[in-house]
Write an enzyme that holds these catalytic residues in place. Structure first.
Site, mmCIF file in Angstrom:
data_model
loop_
_atom_site.group_PDB
_atom_site.id
_atom_site.type_symbol
_atom_site.label_atom_id
_atom_site.label_comp_id
_atom_site.label_asym_id
_atom_site.label_seq_id
_atom_site.Cartn_x
_atom_site.Cartn_y
_atom_site.Cartn_z
ATOM 1 N N ARG A 76 0.865 -1.172 0.000
ATOM 2 C CA ARG A 76 0.000 0.000 0.000
ATOM 3 C C ARG A 76 0.909 1.232 0.000
ATOM 4 O O ARG A 76 1.989 1.214 0.568
ATOM 5 C CB ARG A 76 -0.938 -0.016 1.201
ATOM 6 N N ASP A 107 -10.694 -1.336 -5.199
ATOM 7 C CA ASP A 107 -11.185 -0.001 -5.521
ATOM 8 C C ASP A 107 -10.160 1.098 -5.269
ATOM 9 O O ASP A 107 -10.068 2.055 -6.049
ATOM 10 C CB ASP A 107 -12.499 0.288 -4.780
ATOM 11 N N GLY A 108 -9.356 0.974 -4.208
ATOM 12 C CA GLY A 108 -8.320 1.967 -3.960
ATOM 13 C C GLY A 108 -7.287 2.000 -5.075
ATOM 14 O O GLY A 108 -6.832 3.069 -5.501
ATOM 15 N N THR A 129 -9.542 -8.998 -5.705
ATOM 16 C CA THR A 129 -9.800 -8.876 -4.267
ATOM 17 C C THR A 129 -10.680 -10.037 -3.826
ATOM 18 O O THR A 129 -11.648 -10.370 -4.517
ATOM 19 C CB THR A 129 -10.490 -7.546 -3.911
ATOM 20 N N ASP A 131 -12.704 -9.926 -1.500
ATOM 21 C CA ASP A 131 -13.891 -9.393 -0.833
ATOM 22 C C ASP A 131 -15.135 -9.354 -1.713
ATOM 23 O O ASP A 131 -16.243 -9.171 -1.202
ATOM 24 C CB ASP A 131 -13.620 -7.972 -0.321
ATOM 25 N N ARG A 175 -13.432 -7.362 4.732
ATOM 26 C CA ARG A 175 -13.502 -5.937 5.085
ATOM 27 C C ARG A 175 -14.942 -5.582 5.472
ATOM 28 O O ARG A 175 -15.506 -6.192 6.366
ATOM 29 C CB ARG A 175 -12.998 -5.044 3.950
ATOM 30 N N GLU A 191 -25.867 -21.827 11.751
ATOM 31 C CA GLU A 191 -27.106 -21.513 12.475
ATOM 32 C C GLU A 191 -27.389 -20.007 12.461
ATOM 33 O O GLU A 191 -28.533 -19.590 12.619
ATOM 34 C CB GLU A 191 -27.021 -22.021 13.918
#
Length: 324
Positions: A76, A107-108, A129, A131, A175, A191
Protein backbone atom coordinates in the site's frame (compact mmCIF):
# COMPACT_ATOMS: atom_id res chain seq x y z
CA UNK A 1 -7.35 8.99 -32.49
CA UNK A 2 -6.27 6.11 -30.23
CA UNK A 3 -2.81 6.40 -28.81
CA UNK A 4 -0.46 3.63 -29.96
CA UNK A 5 0.82 1.56 -27.07
CA UNK A 6 4.19 -0.10 -27.54
CA UNK A 7 5.15 -0.95 -23.97
CA UNK A 8 2.85 -1.76 -21.07
CA UNK A 9 3.47 -2.17 -17.38
CA UNK A 10 1.65 -4.46 -14.99
CA UNK A 11 1.38 -4.19 -11.21
CA UNK A 12 -0.58 -5.68 -8.33
CA UNK A 13 -1.77 -3.38 -5.58
CA UNK A 14 -3.53 -3.61 -2.23
CA UNK A 15 -4.35 -6.98 -0.69
CA UNK A 16 -3.13 -10.07 -2.53
CA UNK A 17 -5.62 -12.58 -3.92
CA UNK A 18 -5.27 -16.12 -5.32
CA UNK A 19 -5.40 -15.90 -9.10
CA UNK A 20 -3.40 -12.69 -9.42
CA UNK A 21 -0.52 -14.67 -10.93
CA UNK A 22 -2.85 -16.09 -13.57
CA UNK A 23 -3.86 -12.54 -14.49
CA UNK A 24 -0.21 -11.39 -14.65
CA UNK A 25 0.64 -14.35 -16.87
CA UNK A 26 -2.23 -13.55 -19.23
CA UNK A 27 -1.32 -9.86 -19.42
CA UNK A 28 2.31 -10.63 -20.27
CA UNK A 29 1.66 -13.31 -22.88
CA UNK A 30 -1.26 -11.50 -24.54
CA UNK A 31 0.75 -8.27 -24.80
CA UNK A 32 3.73 -10.08 -26.32
CA UNK A 33 1.42 -11.86 -28.74
CA UNK A 34 0.14 -8.46 -29.85
CA UNK A 35 3.64 -7.08 -30.43
CA UNK A 36 4.00 -5.06 -27.24
CA UNK A 37 6.81 -5.09 -24.70
CA UNK A 38 5.99 -5.69 -21.04
CA UNK A 39 7.51 -4.35 -17.85
CA UNK A 40 6.69 -5.70 -14.41
CA UNK A 41 6.36 -3.16 -11.62
CA UNK A 42 7.22 -4.59 -8.22
CA UNK A 43 5.31 -3.80 -5.02
CA UNK A 44 2.45 -1.85 -6.58
CA UNK A 45 2.43 1.93 -6.68
CA UNK A 46 5.15 2.02 -4.03
CA UNK A 47 7.46 0.13 -6.39
CA UNK A 48 6.47 2.41 -9.27
CA UNK A 49 7.58 5.47 -7.31
CA UNK A 50 10.82 3.69 -6.37
CA UNK A 51 11.32 2.64 -10.03
CA UNK A 52 11.37 -1.07 -9.18
CA UNK A 53 10.67 -1.97 -12.79
CA UNK A 54 11.81 -5.08 -14.65
CA UNK A 55 11.53 -6.34 -18.21
CA UNK A 56 9.21 -9.33 -18.58
CA UNK A 57 9.27 -12.07 -21.19
CA UNK A 58 7.00 -15.03 -21.69
CA UNK A 59 9.36 -17.25 -19.69
CA UNK A 60 9.09 -14.97 -16.65
CA UNK A 61 5.52 -16.13 -16.17
CA UNK A 62 6.04 -19.84 -16.73
CA UNK A 63 4.85 -22.11 -13.91
CA UNK A 64 3.10 -19.39 -11.91
CA UNK A 65 -0.56 -19.98 -12.71
CA UNK A 66 -0.98 -22.47 -9.84
CA UNK A 67 0.74 -20.27 -7.25
CA UNK A 68 -1.11 -18.12 -4.74
CA UNK A 69 -0.13 -14.56 -3.95
CA UNK A 70 1.57 -12.40 -6.57
CA UNK A 71 5.05 -12.76 -8.06
CA UNK A 72 5.18 -8.97 -8.43
CA UNK A 73 4.53 -8.52 -4.70
CA UNK A 74 2.17 -5.86 -3.43
CA UNK A 75 2.12 -2.94 -1.03
CA UNK A 76 0.00 0.00 0.00
CA UNK A 77 1.35 3.47 -0.82
CA UNK A 78 0.17 6.61 0.95
CA UNK A 79 2.42 8.80 -1.20
CA UNK A 80 0.59 7.78 -4.35
CA UNK A 81 -2.66 9.11 -2.87
CA UNK A 82 -1.29 12.66 -3.22
CA UNK A 83 -1.30 14.70 -6.46
CA UNK A 84 2.49 14.93 -6.23
CA UNK A 85 2.83 11.15 -5.98
CA UNK A 86 0.52 10.64 -8.94
CA UNK A 87 2.43 13.17 -11.07
CA UNK A 88 5.67 11.40 -10.17
CA UNK A 89 4.16 8.03 -11.09
CA UNK A 90 3.13 9.30 -14.52
CA UNK A 91 6.55 10.84 -15.05
CA UNK A 92 8.27 7.56 -14.15
CA UNK A 93 6.03 5.69 -16.59
CA UNK A 94 7.09 8.06 -19.35
CA UNK A 95 10.74 7.80 -18.32
CA UNK A 96 10.61 4.00 -18.72
CA UNK A 97 8.64 4.17 -21.96
CA UNK A 98 5.49 2.71 -20.40
CA UNK A 99 2.57 3.81 -22.58
CA UNK A 100 -0.06 1.69 -20.85
CA UNK A 101 -0.55 0.12 -17.45
CA UNK A 102 -2.57 -2.82 -16.13
CA UNK A 103 -3.48 -2.41 -12.45
CA UNK A 104 -4.68 -5.57 -10.67
CA UNK A 105 -6.29 -4.77 -7.34
CA UNK A 106 -9.32 -3.29 -5.59
CA UNK A 107 -11.18 0.00 -5.52
CA UNK A 108 -8.32 1.97 -3.96
CA UNK A 109 -5.99 0.73 -6.68
CA UNK A 110 -8.49 1.80 -9.35
CA UNK A 111 -8.67 5.33 -7.99
CA UNK A 112 -4.92 5.52 -8.57
CA UNK A 113 -5.35 4.04 -12.04
CA UNK A 114 -7.92 6.70 -12.88
CA UNK A 115 -5.49 9.43 -11.80
CA UNK A 116 -2.75 8.03 -14.04
CA UNK A 117 -5.18 7.85 -16.95
CA UNK A 118 -5.99 11.53 -16.47
CA UNK A 119 -2.24 12.25 -16.59
CA UNK A 120 -1.86 10.58 -19.99
CA UNK A 121 -0.94 7.00 -19.12
CA UNK A 122 -3.36 4.55 -20.76
CA UNK A 123 -4.61 2.53 -17.81
CA UNK A 124 -6.84 -0.54 -17.41
CA UNK A 125 -7.89 -2.08 -14.09
CA UNK A 126 -8.53 -5.75 -13.32
CA UNK A 127 -10.54 -6.57 -10.14
CA UNK A 128 -8.38 -8.61 -7.79
CA UNK A 129 -9.80 -8.88 -4.27
CA UNK A 130 -11.19 -11.73 -2.18
CA UNK A 131 -13.89 -9.39 -0.83
CA UNK A 132 -16.10 -9.40 -3.99
CA UNK A 133 -16.87 -5.75 -3.22
CA UNK A 134 -16.34 -4.14 -6.65
CA UNK A 135 -19.82 -3.01 -7.67
CA UNK A 136 -19.50 -3.23 -11.45
CA UNK A 137 -18.54 -6.91 -11.52
CA UNK A 138 -20.14 -10.17 -10.42
CA UNK A 139 -16.71 -11.74 -9.95
CA UNK A 140 -13.39 -10.61 -8.47
CA UNK A 141 -10.14 -12.56 -8.66
CA UNK A 142 -9.55 -14.58 -5.49
CA UNK A 143 -13.07 -14.73 -4.09
CA UNK A 144 -13.72 -18.29 -5.23
CA UNK A 145 -10.51 -19.61 -3.68
CA UNK A 146 -11.00 -17.64 -0.46
CA UNK A 147 -14.57 -18.79 0.07
CA UNK A 148 -13.63 -22.43 -0.59
CA UNK A 149 -10.68 -22.16 1.82
CA UNK A 150 -12.97 -20.71 4.49
CA UNK A 151 -15.67 -23.31 3.83
CA UNK A 152 -13.23 -26.19 4.36
CA UNK A 153 -11.87 -24.63 7.56
CA UNK A 154 -15.38 -24.11 8.94
CA UNK A 155 -16.25 -27.76 8.27
CA UNK A 156 -13.28 -28.72 10.44
CA UNK A 157 -14.29 -26.36 13.24
CA UNK A 158 -17.80 -27.80 13.14
CA UNK A 159 -16.40 -31.28 13.80
CA UNK A 160 -14.76 -30.21 17.06
CA UNK A 161 -17.65 -27.91 17.96
CA UNK A 162 -20.01 -30.87 17.66
CA UNK A 163 -17.74 -33.13 19.71
CA UNK A 164 -17.65 -30.63 22.58
CA UNK A 165 -21.27 -29.47 22.17
CA UNK A 166 -20.05 -25.91 21.80
CA UNK A 167 -21.17 -22.72 20.20
CA UNK A 168 -18.52 -21.56 17.71
CA UNK A 169 -18.18 -18.07 16.26
CA UNK A 170 -16.07 -18.18 13.11
CA UNK A 171 -14.91 -14.86 11.71
CA UNK A 172 -14.19 -14.63 8.00
CA UNK A 173 -12.56 -11.87 5.98
CA UNK A 174 -14.19 -9.40 3.60
CA UNK A 175 -13.50 -5.94 5.08
CA UNK A 176 -16.89 -4.19 5.15
CA UNK A 177 -18.50 -6.63 2.71
CA UNK A 178 -20.34 -9.76 3.82
CA UNK A 179 -20.08 -11.92 0.70
CA UNK A 180 -17.62 -14.48 2.11
CA UNK A 181 -19.73 -14.71 5.28
CA UNK A 182 -22.96 -15.13 3.31
CA UNK A 183 -21.58 -17.83 1.02
CA UNK A 184 -19.94 -19.73 3.88
CA UNK A 185 -23.05 -19.42 6.00
CA UNK A 186 -25.10 -21.09 3.30
CA UNK A 187 -22.44 -23.63 2.26
CA UNK A 188 -21.56 -24.66 5.81
CA UNK A 189 -25.13 -24.81 7.10
CA UNK A 190 -24.51 -22.20 9.79
CA UNK A 191 -27.11 -21.51 12.48
CA UNK A 192 -26.53 -17.75 12.18
CA UNK A 193 -24.83 -15.44 9.66
CA UNK A 194 -23.81 -11.92 10.72
CA UNK A 195 -23.37 -9.54 7.78
CA UNK A 196 -22.25 -5.88 7.99
CA UNK A 197 -24.93 -4.99 5.43
CA UNK A 198 -27.76 -6.48 7.50
CA UNK A 199 -26.76 -7.01 11.16
CA UNK A 200 -28.72 -4.74 13.50
CA UNK A 201 -26.47 -5.31 16.51
CA UNK A 202 -29.20 -7.12 18.44
CA UNK A 203 -27.00 -9.60 20.29
CA UNK A 204 -29.82 -10.58 22.64
CA UNK A 205 -31.81 -11.94 19.68
CA UNK A 206 -28.75 -14.01 18.72
CA UNK A 207 -28.48 -15.34 22.29
CA UNK A 208 -32.20 -16.19 22.34
CA UNK A 209 -31.83 -18.23 19.13
CA UNK A 210 -28.89 -20.15 20.59
CA UNK A 211 -30.92 -21.00 23.71
CA UNK A 212 -33.95 -21.99 21.61
CA UNK A 213 -31.78 -24.22 19.40
CA UNK A 214 -30.33 -25.96 22.45
CA UNK A 215 -33.81 -26.55 23.88
CA UNK A 216 -34.86 -27.95 20.49
CA UNK A 217 -32.09 -30.55 20.74
CA UNK A 218 -29.22 -28.96 18.79
CA UNK A 219 -25.90 -29.89 20.36
CA UNK A 220 -23.80 -27.17 18.73
CA UNK A 221 -24.15 -23.77 17.08
CA UNK A 222 -22.06 -22.33 14.24
CA UNK A 223 -22.17 -18.55 13.82
CA UNK A 224 -20.41 -17.05 10.80
CA UNK A 225 -19.30 -13.53 11.64
CA UNK A 226 -18.05 -11.11 8.97
CA UNK A 227 -14.85 -9.16 9.49
CA UNK A 228 -16.82 -5.92 9.10
CA UNK A 229 -18.60 -6.74 12.38
CA UNK A 230 -15.64 -8.33 14.13
CA UNK A 231 -15.15 -8.54 17.91
CA UNK A 232 -15.68 -12.30 17.75
CA UNK A 233 -13.67 -13.07 20.91
CA UNK A 234 -15.57 -10.63 23.13
CA UNK A 235 -18.84 -11.74 21.54
CA UNK A 236 -18.02 -15.35 22.44
CA UNK A 237 -17.41 -14.39 26.06
CA UNK A 238 -20.74 -12.58 26.29
CA UNK A 239 -22.66 -15.45 24.70
CA UNK A 240 -21.09 -17.99 27.06
CA UNK A 241 -21.92 -15.82 30.07
CA UNK A 242 -25.53 -15.37 28.93
CA UNK A 243 -26.24 -18.96 27.85
CA UNK A 244 -23.98 -21.11 29.99
CA UNK A 245 -22.91 -22.86 26.77
CA UNK A 246 -19.17 -23.16 26.13
CA UNK A 247 -18.44 -20.73 23.29
CA UNK A 248 -15.24 -20.28 21.31
CA UNK A 249 -14.16 -17.82 18.63
CA UNK A 250 -12.04 -18.76 15.62
CA UNK A 251 -10.69 -16.00 13.39
CA UNK A 252 -9.62 -17.50 10.07
CA UNK A 253 -7.65 -14.42 9.01
CA UNK A 254 -5.07 -14.33 6.25
CA UNK A 255 -5.19 -18.03 5.47
CA UNK A 256 -8.13 -17.09 3.23
CA UNK A 257 -5.82 -15.07 0.97
CA UNK A 258 -3.31 -17.85 0.42
CA UNK A 259 -3.20 -21.20 -1.27
CA UNK A 260 -3.52 -22.65 -4.73
CA UNK A 261 -6.17 -20.82 -6.78
CA UNK A 262 -9.24 -22.75 -7.85
CA UNK A 263 -9.90 -23.53 -11.50
CA UNK A 264 -12.43 -20.69 -11.64
CA UNK A 265 -9.94 -18.16 -10.30
CA UNK A 266 -7.29 -19.32 -12.78
CA UNK A 267 -9.58 -19.23 -15.82
CA UNK A 268 -11.51 -16.03 -15.05
CA UNK A 269 -8.31 -14.21 -14.07
CA UNK A 270 -6.63 -15.34 -17.28
CA UNK A 271 -9.49 -14.06 -19.43
CA UNK A 272 -9.62 -10.75 -17.55
CA UNK A 273 -5.86 -10.27 -17.84
CA UNK A 274 -5.95 -11.02 -21.56
CA UNK A 275 -8.84 -8.58 -22.04
CA UNK A 276 -6.93 -5.84 -20.17
CA UNK A 277 -3.88 -6.24 -22.43
CA UNK A 278 -6.13 -6.26 -25.50
CA UNK A 279 -7.81 -3.02 -24.45
CA UNK A 280 -4.41 -1.36 -24.13
CA UNK A 281 -3.34 -2.72 -27.51
CA UNK A 282 -6.43 -1.00 -28.94
CA UNK A 283 -5.38 2.31 -27.37
CA UNK A 284 -8.13 2.26 -24.73
CA UNK A 285 -7.68 3.91 -21.36
CA UNK A 286 -9.41 4.54 -18.04
CA UNK A 287 -11.23 1.19 -18.28
CA UNK A 288 -12.05 -1.47 -15.71
CA UNK A 289 -12.49 -5.08 -16.80
CA UNK A 290 -15.53 -6.80 -15.30
CA UNK A 291 -17.57 -10.00 -15.46
CA UNK A 292 -21.24 -9.04 -15.66
CA UNK A 293 -24.28 -11.18 -16.43
CA UNK A 294 -22.12 -13.97 -17.83
CA UNK A 295 -19.96 -11.77 -20.08
CA UNK A 296 -16.54 -10.14 -19.85
CA UNK A 297 -17.05 -6.41 -20.34
CA UNK A 298 -15.35 -3.13 -19.42
CA UNK A 299 -16.49 0.07 -17.74
CA UNK A 300 -15.17 3.59 -17.37
CA UNK A 301 -13.21 3.57 -14.10
CA UNK A 302 -14.94 6.63 -12.62
CA UNK A 303 -18.35 5.26 -13.57
CA UNK A 304 -17.48 1.91 -11.97
CA UNK A 305 -16.25 3.52 -8.73
CA UNK A 306 -19.53 5.41 -8.35
CA UNK A 307 -21.61 2.21 -8.49
CA UNK A 308 -22.97 0.80 -5.23
CA UNK A 309 -23.10 -2.86 -4.29
CA UNK A 310 -25.19 -4.63 -1.70
CA UNK A 311 -25.95 -8.18 -0.63
CA UNK A 312 -28.60 -9.56 -3.05
CA UNK A 313 -31.94 -9.61 -1.25
CA UNK A 314 -32.89 -13.01 -2.64
CA UNK A 315 -29.67 -14.65 -1.42
CA UNK A 316 -30.08 -13.05 2.00
CA UNK A 317 -33.68 -14.18 2.34
CA UNK A 318 -32.74 -17.71 1.33
CA UNK A 319 -29.91 -17.73 3.88
CA UNK A 320 -32.40 -16.80 6.63
CA UNK A 321 -34.75 -19.63 5.64
CA UNK A 322 -31.93 -22.19 5.65
CA UNK A 323 -30.30 -21.35 8.98
CA UNK A 324 -31.51 -22.50 12.42
Amino acid sequence: MAKEVKTIGVLTSGGDAPGMNAAIRAVVRTAINKGMKVKGIMRGYAGLLQEEIIDMESTNVSNIIYRGGTILYTARCMEFMTPEGQELGAEICRKHGIDGLVVIGGDGSFRGAGKLAALGVNTVGVPGTIDLDIACTDYTIGFDTAVNTAMEAIDRVRDTSTSHERCSIIEVMGRNAGYIALWCGIANGAEDILLPERYDGNEQALINRIIANRKAGKKHNIIINAEGIGHSTSMARRIEAATGIETRATILGYMQRGGTPTCKDRVYASIMGAKAATLLAEGRSNRLVAYKNGEYVDFDIQEALQMKKDIPDEQYEISKMLVR
